[in-house]
Design an enzyme around this catalytic site. Structure first.
Site, PDB file in Angstrom:
ATOM      1  N   GLU A   6     -47.423  71.146  94.730  1.00 58.76           N
ATOM      2  CA  GLU A   6     -46.706  72.046  95.641  1.00 58.76           C
ATOM      3  C   GLU A   6     -46.005  73.211  94.955  1.00 58.76           C
ATOM      4  O   GLU A   6     -45.839  74.276  95.550  1.00 58.76           O
ATOM      5  CB  GLU A   6     -45.651  71.275  96.452  1.00 58.76           C
ATOM      6  CG  GLU A   6     -46.223  70.419  97.551  1.00 58.76           C
ATOM      7  CD  GLU A   6     -46.609  69.009  97.108  1.00 58.76           C
ATOM      8  OE1 GLU A   6     -46.775  68.149  97.970  1.00 58.76           O
ATOM      9  OE2 GLU A   6     -46.745  68.782  95.884  1.00 58.76           O
ATOM     10  N   GLU A  38     -48.310  61.741  98.970  1.00 54.92           N
ATOM     11  CA  GLU A  38     -47.022  61.272  99.504  1.00 54.92           C
ATOM     12  C   GLU A  38     -47.220  60.219 100.595  1.00 54.92           C
ATOM     13  O   GLU A  38     -46.464  59.253 100.682  1.00 54.92           O
ATOM     14  CB  GLU A  38     -46.206  62.475 100.003  1.00 54.92           C
ATOM     15  CG  GLU A  38     -45.728  63.346  98.826  1.00 54.92           C
ATOM     16  CD  GLU A  38     -45.052  64.630  99.247  1.00 54.92           C
ATOM     17  OE1 GLU A  38     -43.857  64.789  98.979  1.00 54.92           O
ATOM     18  OE2 GLU A  38     -45.728  65.482  99.857  1.00 54.92           O
TER      19      GLU A  38
END
Length: 723
Positions: A137, A117
């Protein structure tokens, strides 16, 4: 004193500021690191000698993602957490991506979760071909929380981004380049210099300056995008009906497409926050750390012993288990001697290994070249002649005490004095197996689960005689063959089978009392088990189920229910999947179909047991059925802990998940029990004891903890007597 995690800023003569993430071992993004990243960025933006920025990671790893160890502190309220949106919006969007100087991510090793990210917020990405990029995640019950749900679809397209997020599937640098997630591939030695030049090229307008949050060329038109998301929702519900967070992830992605990326970021931030405190996230984080803690064994791994090198392994028995263990060994490059009693059995064993490996080739998990190499590591033998230089033997013959005793006497004669002598028995006492040898310090259990080359758990069983060195060696082998090892004490059934013998026992008891076989199985699969107790009995085979039942009857007579159902069915050659008939019928590709014919056996079993169906049991809800099947399992797990068979409760959680398929999002059998509470479980067991008898009697460990309000998983002060 500097915080452990930080970023380092270094400005070169070329005007490029290199910001390096430093937080060994995988440069995880703790709150310290993220604050430091913001400060380094702000300094680089202030300085007149900086034209452009490169972000990279120390020691050949970009970043393994957000620091999971801080989750527990945040969930428990001990750690202050940043305000909602601070990382995704304030740092990565409004500082990194909106910067007035271009930035390039130089990616080697790992760029996972928050690491990727950060990279996606930069204006370009350069990677090495072997770098791993992904957003895993969802494995922890959350969603990407630093902008990943918005940027990844804009960089690789909706379909691929859904696959990467929902399946937690990382990709290598080469594929990332083809997809457009990275802009160029270079060797590790050229990585930072190429990134520096790329950043300067953007600064000098020779390359495009791209803010990935606002890219739209990879996104499908709205109508098409909605169809893709609708299909993804249907798949998620089909594959994980009990999980909410995959659907939240899809909703967040949709918000960004429909209402714009900034709205998507805010929805991502608030959803991440809610999911972080969910039971699913707490359970999966517990599993994550428990899995890593299984190899910490008092009296073995705390003595400073180093694992010895195991270069040659011998396996006795080429049946289903032996061939599966051999397959697991050659897949990790261990040369294997496979011993059988005659040519026919030996050929069958080698053929099984071949079939296991060919199945991997067919699925694209293995090349033909790798297959040939693996098969070349297998040598079939009919005697002990070549055992003189073997470091580890694993016996996997039928469950017959006298046969095993003879084998271990032979092994002591033919193997070198350092050789580990392991047995794959699932029920027989190890002291009995090694009784006729003087090598008891080298004898241990290496209990694999079927199919051994697929199932991830390895139970390492130590007796009071097993040397700590042998335990350390087997832990190392377990790790190398990609198993999760747990170390347990010596008793009938060890940890997993002992804990779960009431699973089928209680189910057989309820059927005699009038409950429906298929209703029980359905309740268990809806709860999250891969299969209910009756489908499992079919898979294992009634012969094995009855034989192990006898072991438990011998050792724990007061809590074994002597059902006649399996023997009655076996008389008619209904013995499970292998005979194409058990509790289910099997036609074609292992498809199990309910079979009304079983009613005649059930009625006969009931009349032999002299019981009348209990009308109350027939009205039970699925929740009640789950409790009646699993509370006896929890009761037995408490005994396993109390007797010191397991080192800690979290080992039983891992054993239940990896050995029996207990749903990981419930955290394992003991974690789940604590979420219900010892008092409630104890009360129910007491109630059933009064109604149905001693099978349900709560053990003293459970009763004591229920009375004192102590969690079942809290450490026990009892010395691990059996270890």
């Amino acid at each position: 004193m500097a915080a452990k995690g930080r970023t380092e800023l270094d400005v070169g003569a070329d005007g490029v500021a290199v910001i390096t993430i430093y937080n060994p071992p995988v440069n995880s993004l703790s709150i310290d690191v993220l604050h430091s990243l913001k400060e380094s960025y702000e300094e680089a933006l202030r300085r007149n000698d900086v034209k452009a920025i490169v972000v990279t990671g120390k020691g050949g790893k970009f970043s393994g993602g957000f620091d999971i160890s801080s989750f527990g502190g945040v969930q428990g309220g001990q750690t202050m957490q940043p305000k909602v949106g601070y990382i995704a919006i304030d740092i990565l969007t409004d500082t990194v991506e909106a910067a007035t100087k271009p930035s390039v991510a130089a990616i080697d090793g790992l760029a996972l979760g928050g690491g990727l990210e950060v990279a996606m917020a930069c204006h370009a990405r350069i990677a090495t071909p072997t770098a791993q990029l992904g957003l895993p995640e969802l494995q922890l019950g959350i969603i990407p929380g630093f902008g990943g749900t918005q940027r990844l679809p804009r960089l690789v397209g909706l379909t691929k981004s859904l696959e990467m997020m929902l399946l937690s599937k990382p990709i290598k640098g080469g594929e990332a380049h083809q997809l457009g997630l990275v802009d160029a591939l270079v060797s590790p030695n050229d990585l930072v210099n190429t990134a520096r030049q790329w950043a300067l090229d953007i600064y000098e307008c020779r390359r495009p300056w791209i803010k990935s949050l606002y890219k739209t060329d990879k996104l499908e038109p709205l109508g098409e995008a909605r169809e893709i998301l609708k299909f993804a929702r249907a798949q998620a519900q089909k594959q994980a009906a009990n999980l909410h967070h995959p659907l939240v992830c899809i909703d967040v992605i949709e918000e960004g497409i429909v209402a714009g990326p900034r709205a998507g970021l805010w929805k991502e931030a608030t959803s991440f926050q809610e999911l972080l405190f969910s039971d699913t996230c707490k359970s999966l984080v517990h599993v994550f750390f428990s899995q890593r803690a299984t190899s910490k064994i008092p009296g073995a791994t705390d003595l400073g012993l180093m694992p010895r090198k195991i270069t040659k392994v011998a396996i006795l028995g080429g049946g289903l288990m032996g061939s599966g263990i051999a397959t697991a060994m050659v897949l990790s490059n261990y040369p294997v001697l496979l011993k059988e009693v005659n040519e026919k059995f030996l050929t069958a064993g080698i053929n099984r290994i071949q079939a296991n490996l060919q199945s991997r080739v067919r699925k694209g998990k293995m090349t033909d070249e790798r297959y040939e190499k693996a098969m070349s590591l297998v040598t079939g033998v009919l005697d002990y002649e070549r055992f003189k230089d073997v470091d580890l033997v694993i016996e996997a013959v039928i469950e017959n005490v006298k046969l095993k005793q003879q084998i271990f006497s032979d092994l002591e004669k033919y193997c070198p004095s350092h050789c580990i002598l392991a047995t794959n028995t699932s029920t027989i006492d190890l002291n009995l197996i090694g009784e006729k040898t003087k090598a008891q310090d080298r004898i241990a259990g290496a209990h694999f689960f079927s199919p051994a080359h697929v199932m991830p758990l390895l139970e390492i069983v130590r007796t009071q005689h097993t040397s700590p060195q042998v335990v350390v060696d087997l832990l190392d082998v377990g790790k190398k063959i990609k198993k999760t090892p747990i170390v347990v004490g010596n008793c009938t059934g060890f940890a997993v089978n002992r804990m779960f013998f009431p699973y089928t026992q209680s189910a057989l008891f309820y059927v005699d009392l009038g409950m429906d076989v298929y209703k029980i199985d359905r309740a268990c699969t809806k709860f999250g088990m891969p299969m209910g107790p009756f489908r499992l009995a079919d898979l294992v085979g009634f012969g094995v189920a009855v034989a192990t039942g006898m072991q438990y009857l011998e050792n724990f007579p007061e809590r074994v229910y002597k059902s006649m159902l399996l023997p009655l069915m076996m008389e008619d050659n209904r013995a499970g999947e292998a005979t194409q008939k058990g509790f289910y019928k099997y036609e074609g590709k292992r498809k199990a179909t309910p079979d009304p014919e079983i009613m005649k056996y059930i009625e006969k079993s009931r009349s032999m047991a002299g019981v009348t169906p209990d009308p109350e049991l027939m009205k039970l809800s699925e929740k009640d059925i789950v409790e009646m099947v699993f509370f006896p399992v929890i009761n037995e797990a408490c005994r396993v802990l109390d007797e010191g068979i397991a080192v800690k409760a979290s080992d039983l959680d891992i054993a239940s998940i990896f050995g029996m398929g207990f749903p990981p999002y419930r955290g394992g059998v003991m974690h789940w029990a604590d979420s219900i509470g010892a008092k409630y479980i104890h009360g129910k067991l007491e109630e059933w004891t009064k109604r149905y008898g001693g099978f349900f009697k709560p053990c003293s460990y459970l009763a004591e903890r229920a009375a004192k309000g102590i969690p079942l998983s809290a450490p026990t002060k009892k010395v691990q007597a059996r270890l």
